[in-house]
Design an enzyme around this catalytic site. Structure first.
Site, PDB file in Angstrom:
ATOM      1  N   ASN A  11       2.789  69.558 120.339  1.00 11.67           N
ATOM      2  CA  ASN A  11       3.586  68.908 121.391  1.00 11.67           C
ATOM      3  C   ASN A  11       5.027  68.644 120.939  1.00 11.67           C
ATOM      4  O   ASN A  11       5.951  68.676 121.756  1.00 11.67           O
ATOM      5  CB  ASN A  11       2.896  67.629 121.870  1.00 11.67           C
ATOM      6  CG  ASN A  11       1.737  67.960 122.807  1.00 11.67           C
ATOM      7  OD1 ASN A  11       1.534  69.124 123.151  1.00 11.67           O
ATOM      8  ND2 ASN A  11       0.986  66.958 123.210  1.00 11.67           N
TER       9      ASN A  11
ATOM     10  N   HIS B  67       0.926  53.424 122.007  1.00 11.69           N
ATOM     11  CA  HIS B  67      -0.070  53.928 122.960  1.00 11.69           C
ATOM     12  C   HIS B  67      -1.144  54.638 122.138  1.00 11.69           C
ATOM     13  O   HIS B  67      -1.145  55.857 121.992  1.00 11.69           O
ATOM     14  CB  HIS B  67       0.605  54.895 123.929  1.00 11.69           C
ATOM     15  CG  HIS B  67      -0.342  55.477 124.937  1.00 11.69           C
ATOM     16  ND1 HIS B  67      -1.125  54.702 125.752  1.00 11.69           N
ATOM     17  CD2 HIS B  67      -0.644  56.764 125.261  1.00 11.69           C
ATOM     18  CE1 HIS B  67      -1.853  55.479 126.534  1.00 11.69           C
ATOM     19  NE2 HIS B  67      -1.573  56.741 126.241  1.00 11.69           N
TER      20      HIS B  67
END
Ligand code: A3D
Length: 310
Positions: free
Chosen positions: A97, A177
Site C-alpha cells: 500500500n 487505527h
C-alpha cells in the site's frame, strides 16, 4: 447559480464505490471515481448513473483511469490499496500500500493541488503521514478517516449492551487505527450520564476489547475483503464536513504538533473538521493508563514509519 462541488474518489473498490454512491445519492457533490483497473471505475460510475435515473439526483459521477480528471477537486478521498484478508493485520499491508500511496499522492499533488485529502488506505495513520510527505500539502489539509468509524463501532457495542440508541452516546477514541486504539471510557457519556455510572469496569473493558476487534470480526465473517458500509459512511461525513464547512467534531487521524505530548505524527484524536481540513485538535483528559496506552499506540506507528523509510 451555486458553484458545483467536486469530490474525487481514488480506488473504485468496495469503500470507494460505496462512498461515490453515497455522495451522489445524497446530492453532496459531483464525483470522479478513479481506478487503475481498466473499465472498473467507468463501469461502476455508469451503473450508478443508471441508478440515479431511478433514485433521482442532480449530481454526476464519472469513472476513469486518467488522473487529469481530478483537476479542480475540492476534496480527494484516497481508498486505493489492498484490504485485509482474514487473519491479516493492517500492518501487513504496509509495503504494497505504501507503493500505491506514493504513486497516487504524486498524482494528487500534480492535478489537485488545492484539494483537502482524506485518507482511507490502511495502515491508516502511516499512509496519511506518507501522503502528506509526498503531496507536501499543509498537514491540516491531509487527514485520515478511522476514528469516526472506530467510535461508531464503540457506540454500537455500548448501545447493544445498554439498550440505548447510539445517537445518545458521546465518545472519543485516541491512538492508532489498530488493536492499540484507546477508547476514552472516562469521557464517554450515555444520555449525558457518565458511562462509569452505568456499566461495571469489567463490562466496559469487554466493550473496549470488542471495539478493537470489530474490523477483524467483519473481515473474518466476510471471508473476502474488509468492511465498507461503515467506512464509506464515515468518509462521507468527513467529506461533507469539509464541503459544507461544518466544523464537526470527529475523531480523525490528524497531524500533531505537541498535542497529547506527541509531535510529527499522524494519530487518532478528536478534531474539528471544516473547509480548511483539521481546524482544531481537542485534548480530552486521559487517565495514566490511557496515556501509557496512547504512547504505546504512537510507538507502534513510529516503528511502522521506519519500515517505509520515514
Ligand atoms: P478493494 O475493494 O480491494 O478496493 C481497492 C481498489 O483500489 C481496487 O479497485 C484497486 O484496483 C484499486 N487500486 C489499487 N491500486 C490503485 C492505484 N494505484 N490507483 C487507483 N486505484 C488503485 O478494497 P476496499 O475498498 O475494501 O479498501 C480499500 C483500502 O481502504 C484498503 O487499504 C483497506 O484496508 C482500507 N480501509 C480502511 C478503513 C479505515 O477505517 C481506515 C476501513 C476500510 C478499508
Amino acid at each position: 447559480m451555486s458553484v458545483r462541488k467536486k469530490v474525487s474518489v481514488i480506488g473504485a473498490g468496495n469503500v470507494g464505490s460505496t462512498l461515490a454512491m453515497r455522495i451522489v445519492e445524497a446530492r453532496l457533490a459531483d464525483v470522479v471515481l478513479v481506478d487503475v483497473v481498466d473499465g472498473l471505475a467507468e463501469g461502476k460510475a455508469l451503473d450508478m448513473m443508471h441508478a440515479a435515473s431511478i433514485t433521482g439526483t442532480d449530481k454526476r459521477v464519472v469513472g476513469t483511469t486518467d488522473y487529469s480528471a481530478i483537476k479542480g477537486s475540492d476534496v480527494v478521498v484516497m481508498t486505493a490499496g489492498l484490504p485485509r484478508k482474514p487473519g491479516m493485520s493492517r500492518e501487513e499491508l504496509i509495503s504494497k500500500n505504501a507503493e500505491i500511496v506514493r504513486g497516487v499522492a504524486s498524482k494528487i499533488k500534480e492535478f489537485a493541488p488545492k484539494a483537502i485529502l482524506i485518507m482511507v488506505t490502511n495502515p491508516l495513520d502511516l499512509m496519511t503521514y506518507l501522503a502528506q510527505k509526498i503531496t507536501g500539502f499543509n498537514p491540516e489539509r491531509v487527514f485520515g478517516m478511522a476514528g469516526l468509524l472506530d467510535v461508531a463501532r464503540f457506540k454500537y457495542l455500548l448501545s447493544e449492551e445498554l439498550k440505548k440508541p447510539a445517537s445518545s452516546i458521546e465518545a472519543f477514541i485516541v491512538g492508532s487505527h489498530s488493536d492499540k486504539m484507546v477508547p476514552v471510557a472516562g469521557v464517554t457519556t450515555v444520555g449525558k450520564k457518565p458511562l462509569r455510572d452505568l456499566l461495571p469496569r469489567e463490562k466496559v473493558d469487554e466493550v473496549i476489547a470488542g471495539t478493537r476487534t470489530s474490523g477483524a470480526k467483519v473481515v473474518s465473517l466476510l471471508g473476502k475483503g474488509s468492511a465498507y458500509y461503515a467506512p464509506s459512511a464515515a468518509a462521507y461525513k468527513m467529506a461533507e464536513a469539509v464541503l459544507n464547512d461544518n466544523s464537526n467534531l470527529f475523531c480523525a487521524s490528524a497531524y500533531l504538533r505537541g498535542e497529547y505530548g506527541l509531535k510529527d505524527i499522524y494519530i487518532g484524536v478528536p478534531a474539528k473538521i471544516g473547509r480548511g481540513g483539521i481546524e482544531e485538535i481537542l485534548e480530552v483528559e486521559l487517565t495514566e493508563e490511557e496515556k501509557s496506552d496512547l504512547k504505546e499506540s504512537a510507538d507502534g506507528i513510529r516503528d511502522s514509519l521506519k519500515k517505509v523509510g520515514l
